[in-house]
Scaffold this motif. Structure first.
Motif, mmCIF file in Angstrom:
data_model
loop_
_atom_site.group_PDB
_atom_site.id
_atom_site.type_symbol
_atom_site.label_atom_id
_atom_site.label_comp_id
_atom_site.label_asym_id
_atom_site.label_seq_id
_atom_site.Cartn_x
_atom_site.Cartn_y
_atom_site.Cartn_z
ATOM 1 N N LEU A 118 -4.290 -3.718 9.462
ATOM 2 C CA LEU A 118 -3.777 -2.938 8.327
ATOM 3 C C LEU A 118 -4.537 -1.625 8.187
ATOM 4 C CD1 LEU A 118 -3.445 -5.809 5.695
ATOM 5 C CD2 LEU A 118 -1.614 -4.771 7.052
ATOM 6 N N PRO A 119 -3.851 -0.573 7.683
ATOM 7 C CA PRO A 119 -4.550 0.691 7.421
ATOM 8 C C PRO A 119 -5.713 0.481 6.452
ATOM 9 C CG PRO A 119 -2.173 0.985 7.247
ATOM 10 C CD PRO A 119 -2.421 -0.490 7.378
ATOM 11 N N LYS A 120 -6.860 1.057 6.764
ATOM 12 C CA LYS A 120 -8.076 0.924 5.953
ATOM 13 C C LYS A 120 -8.185 2.107 5.003
ATOM 14 C CE LYS A 120 -9.354 -2.730 8.257
ATOM 15 N NZ LYS A 120 -8.158 -3.072 8.950
ATOM 16 N N PRO A 121 -8.911 1.961 3.914
ATOM 17 C CA PRO A 121 -9.599 0.761 3.443
ATOM 18 C C PRO A 121 -8.626 -0.245 2.837
ATOM 19 C CG PRO A 121 -9.950 2.553 1.888
ATOM 20 C CD PRO A 121 -9.168 3.122 3.041
ATOM 21 N N LEU A 122 -9.107 -1.483 2.706
ATOM 22 C CA LEU A 122 -8.331 -2.541 2.072
ATOM 23 C C LEU A 122 -8.710 -2.613 0.598
ATOM 24 C CD1 LEU A 122 -8.684 -5.353 4.770
ATOM 25 C CD2 LEU A 122 -6.831 -3.684 4.511
ATOM 26 N N TYR A 123 -7.706 -2.606 -0.256
ATOM 27 C CA TYR A 123 -7.919 -2.720 -1.699
ATOM 28 C C TYR A 123 -7.369 -4.065 -2.151
ATOM 29 C CZ TYR A 123 -8.611 2.304 -1.341
ATOM 30 O OH TYR A 123 -9.062 3.548 -0.989
ATOM 31 N N PHE A 124 -8.247 -4.983 -2.511
ATOM 32 C CA PHE A 124 -7.848 -6.312 -2.971
ATOM 33 C C PHE A 124 -7.621 -6.248 -4.479
ATOM 34 C CE2 PHE A 124 -9.947 -6.968 1.035
ATOM 35 C CZ PHE A 124 -9.129 -7.894 1.655
ATOM 36 N N VAL A 125 -6.369 -6.416 -4.887
ATOM 37 C CA VAL A 125 -5.955 -6.231 -6.284
ATOM 38 C C VAL A 125 -5.630 -7.590 -6.900
ATOM 39 C CG1 VAL A 125 -4.250 -5.166 -7.795
ATOM 40 C CG2 VAL A 125 -5.053 -3.937 -5.757
ATOM 41 N N PRO A 126 -6.501 -8.099 -7.778
ATOM 42 C CA PRO A 126 -6.237 -9.410 -8.389
ATOM 43 C C PRO A 126 -5.135 -9.341 -9.443
ATOM 44 C CG PRO A 126 -8.241 -8.456 -9.298
ATOM 45 C CD PRO A 126 -7.764 -7.513 -8.215
ATOM 46 N N ILE B 34 -3.673 -5.054 -1.277
ATOM 47 C CA ILE B 34 -3.394 -6.474 -1.077
ATOM 48 C C ILE B 34 -3.477 -7.157 -2.440
ATOM 49 C CG2 ILE B 34 -4.093 -8.600 0.088
ATOM 50 C CD1 ILE B 34 -5.375 -6.731 2.250
ATOM 51 N N VAL B 35 -2.320 -7.524 -2.978
ATOM 52 C CA VAL B 35 -2.256 -8.190 -4.277
ATOM 53 C C VAL B 35 -2.680 -9.640 -4.072
ATOM 54 C CG1 VAL B 35 -0.751 -8.862 -6.189
ATOM 55 C CG2 VAL B 35 -0.435 -6.633 -5.069
ATOM 56 N N VAL B 36 -3.651 -10.084 -4.867
ATOM 57 C CA VAL B 36 -4.277 -11.398 -4.678
ATOM 58 C C VAL B 36 -3.996 -12.306 -5.872
ATOM 59 C CG1 VAL B 36 -6.472 -12.608 -4.360
ATOM 60 C CG2 VAL B 36 -6.129 -10.362 -3.310
ATOM 61 N N ASP B 37 -3.537 -13.519 -5.554
ATOM 62 C CA ASP B 37 -3.353 -14.554 -6.573
ATOM 63 C C ASP B 37 -3.905 -15.860 -6.017
ATOM 64 O OD1 ASP B 37 -2.639 -15.602 -9.024
ATOM 65 O OD2 ASP B 37 -0.481 -15.555 -8.662
ATOM 66 N N ASP B 38 -4.029 -16.867 -6.866
ATOM 67 C CA ASP B 38 -4.592 -18.135 -6.402
ATOM 68 C C ASP B 38 -3.569 -18.977 -5.651
ATOM 69 O OD1 ASP B 38 -3.163 -18.642 -8.718
ATOM 70 O OD2 ASP B 38 -4.746 -19.771 -9.708
ATOM 71 N N VAL B 39 -2.394 -19.205 -6.249
ATOM 72 C CA VAL B 39 -1.392 -20.077 -5.647
ATOM 73 C C VAL B 39 -0.035 -19.378 -5.650
ATOM 74 C CG1 VAL B 39 -0.213 -22.314 -5.819
ATOM 75 C CG2 VAL B 39 -2.622 -22.132 -6.455
ATOM 76 N N TYR B 40 0.644 -19.428 -4.523
ATOM 77 C CA TYR B 40 2.020 -18.938 -4.432
ATOM 78 C C TYR B 40 2.929 -20.141 -4.582
ATOM 79 C CZ TYR B 40 6.214 -16.635 -2.694
ATOM 80 O OH TYR B 40 7.476 -16.118 -2.581
ATOM 81 N N THR B 41 3.755 -20.129 -5.630
ATOM 82 C CA THR B 41 4.697 -21.224 -5.838
ATOM 83 C C THR B 41 6.117 -20.695 -5.658
ATOM 84 O OG1 THR B 41 3.154 -22.261 -7.360
ATOM 85 C CG2 THR B 41 5.405 -23.092 -7.388
ATOM 86 N N THR B 42 6.555 -19.829 -6.544
ATOM 87 C CA THR B 42 7.900 -19.255 -6.436
ATOM 88 C C THR B 42 7.872 -17.764 -6.136
ATOM 89 O OG1 THR B 42 8.046 -18.721 -8.791
ATOM 90 C CG2 THR B 42 8.800 -20.932 -8.101
ATOM 91 N N GLY B 43 6.717 -17.140 -6.276
ATOM 92 C CA GLY B 43 6.616 -15.696 -6.064
ATOM 93 C C GLY B 43 6.909 -14.882 -7.307
ATOM 94 N N ALA B 44 7.172 -15.530 -8.437
ATOM 95 C CA ALA B 44 7.538 -14.811 -9.660
ATOM 96 C C ALA B 44 6.413 -13.898 -10.140
ATOM 97 C CB ALA B 44 7.925 -15.802 -10.755
ATOM 98 N N THR B 45 5.179 -14.373 -10.122
ATOM 99 C CA THR B 45 4.058 -13.573 -10.630
ATOM 100 C C THR B 45 3.819 -12.359 -9.739
ATOM 101 O OG1 THR B 45 3.054 -15.561 -11.553
ATOM 102 C CG2 THR B 45 1.633 -13.637 -11.311
ATOM 103 N N THR B 46 3.725 -12.565 -8.437
ATOM 104 C CA THR B 46 3.467 -11.435 -7.544
ATOM 105 C C THR B 46 4.646 -10.461 -7.546
ATOM 106 O OG1 THR B 46 4.159 -12.804 -5.668
ATOM 107 C CG2 THR B 46 1.787 -12.592 -6.061
ATOM 108 N N THR B 47 5.871 -10.971 -7.638
ATOM 109 C CA THR B 47 7.043 -10.087 -7.700
ATOM 110 C C THR B 47 6.993 -9.219 -8.951
ATOM 111 O OG1 THR B 47 8.382 -11.637 -6.430
ATOM 112 C CG2 THR B 47 9.571 -10.049 -7.788
#
Length: 181
Positions: free
Chosen positions: A43-51, A126-139
């Protein structure tokens, strides 16, 4: 998500064991030489981890944001930094007992971008979450970025919770394979 990983993620989220994020990331495929680490290296750098942010009331209750702990552990493991790009606008009920449609309605419009002095000219979010279930939160978070966000965006979760039907299909497939031997 299996019983062991479910217990580990519950320890992180509900039993006040924030160090579990580092423990789980260190044992994940994000470690050096493994699949996710290799993909992130491209991936293009730098990586930004977005919680994914918690509502302030939930943050006070829990004492920390588990997605932020995971993002920090990923940033350490893969290189990069944590960037708090979103904030939660509304308090929502827990998603754990909601259907896919209920989850989508629950988090629709719940996030917005924190006003930025400037958006970096290069890198990958990079959007970061704990668990992917349906994708509703990240969407919902991705929707807060709008259509003209200038950086590439990926989603990374610590665990993937298979829908019950997928788990049942997998079990049936394995049972069939063993029965035919």
């Amino acid at each position: 998500m299996r019983p062991l990983t479910r217990n580990l993620i519950h320890a992180l989220k509900y039993r006040s064991i924030p160090g579990m994020a580092t423990y789980m990331v260190k044992r994940s495929c994000a470690m050096k030489g493994l699949a996710v680490h290799q993909e992130m290296a491209l991936l293009p750098k730098p990586l930004y981890f977005v919680p994914i942010p918690l509502h302030p009331a939930r943050l006070r209750e829990r004492g920390y944001n588990q997605a932020e702990k995971i993002a920090g552990a990923l940033a350490s493991a893969c290189g990069g930094r944590v960037w708090r790009l979103f904030r939660r606008k509304t308090f929502v009920v827990s998603q754990t007992k909601l259907s896919k449609e209920g989850r989508e309605w629950n988090v629709a419009g719940a996030f917005e971008m924190v006003p930025q002095k400037r958006i970096p000219a290069c890198g990958t979010v990079i959007v970061v979450d704990d668990v992917y279930t349906t994708g509703a939160t990240t969407t919902s978070c991705l929707g807060a970025l709008g259509n003209d966000f200038p950086l590439p965006v990926k989603v990374c979760t610590l665990l993937y919770d298979e829908p019950a039907t997928a788990a049942a299909d997998f079990a049936a497939d394995n049972r069939t394979a063993w029965d035919s031997l």
